[in-house]
Design an enzyme around this catalytic site. Sequence first.
Site, PDB file in Angstrom:
ATOM      1  N   TYR A  84       0.954  -1.056  -0.375  1.00 58.54           N
ATOM      2  CA  TYR A  84       0.091   0.193   0.462  1.00 58.54           C
ATOM      3  C   TYR A  84       0.782   1.285  -0.090  1.00 58.54           C
ATOM      4  CZ  TYR A  84       0.351  -0.530   4.863  1.00 58.54           C
ATOM      5  OH  TYR A  84       1.299  -1.266   6.352  1.00 58.54           O
ATOM      6  N   TYR A  93       0.382   5.046   1.126  1.00 54.55           N
ATOM      7  CA  TYR A  93      -0.298   6.405   2.484  1.00 54.55           C
ATOM      8  C   TYR A  93       0.352   7.749   1.280  1.00 54.55           C
ATOM      9  CZ  TYR A  93       0.455   3.915   6.592  1.00 54.55           C
ATOM     10  OH  TYR A  93       0.568   3.016   7.407  1.00 54.55           O
ATOM     11  N   TYR A 106       4.523   0.975   1.739  1.00 56.47           N
ATOM     12  CA  TYR A 106       5.013  -0.604   2.714  1.00 56.47           C
ATOM     13  C   TYR A 106       4.158  -1.404   1.913  1.00 56.47           C
ATOM     14  CZ  TYR A 106       6.181   3.387   6.717  1.00 56.47           C
ATOM     15  OH  TYR A 106       6.387   3.992   7.355  1.00 56.47           O
ATOM     16  N   ARG A 145      13.669  -0.162   5.870  1.00 50.96           N
ATOM     17  CA  ARG A 145      14.123  -1.335   7.361  1.00 50.96           C
ATOM     18  C   ARG A 145      12.923  -2.425   6.365  1.00 50.96           C
ATOM     19  NH1 ARG A 145      12.947  -0.659  12.968  1.00 50.96           N
ATOM     20  NH2 ARG A 145      10.622  -1.350  13.375  1.00 50.96           N
ATOM     21  N   GLU A 156       6.638  -1.122  18.544  1.00 49.54           N
ATOM     22  CA  GLU A 156       7.617  -1.611  17.721  1.00 49.54           C
ATOM     23  C   GLU A 156       8.913  -1.850  18.714  1.00 49.54           C
ATOM     24  OE1 GLU A 156       8.601   0.365  14.724  1.00 49.54           O
ATOM     25  OE2 GLU A 156       7.486  -0.371  13.721  1.00 49.54           O
TER      26      GLU A 156
END
Length: 176
Positions: free
Chosen positions: A16, A18, A24, A46, A69
């Site tokens: 997806y 944003y 991501y 990351r 996280e």
Amino acid sequence: MIFKDLSDFLGTHFIYTYDNGWEYEWYAKNDHTVDYRIHGGMVAGRWVKDQQADIVKLTDGVFKVTWTEPTGTDVALDFMPNENKMHGTIFFPKWVQDKPEITVCFQNEHLDLMKESREKYETYPKYLVPEFAQITYIGKAGLDNKDVIAEAPYAGMTNDIREGKYFDANYHRLKK
């Protein structure tokens, strides 16, 4: 594919983007674990495996996933896959906003560094990023598929996935 229940959502792999342009990749590995890679934005590069998460069905076809996280970043994602939409809210600690490069790694191999940085640097004020996203890929990878998020992100990876150049018919990586 139509999503209704949690059983439809679990085992699904998404890409997806944003509204702010950050891309991501995210996988509902099972009912309590997610894996993901970040392809665009302030922490691009990351990637994380086996992140513990709370995954629930809010109503038919709408799912909420939340976790904290090791960096201290809190995440809340609302998936509406039948509409190819998602809304995410990320609560970045101040240190991640100030020093994002520390987190750009395979987090699983650097948990001590994440915890050390969380303790060493400022946490507040949090950097809040609430954004809608367009889901650009949905794949049924199955539960606990170790091939879905198994290597660092590279330029063009999400296009390779969307174009069918990354996984075979059984959702295993073509190149290892």
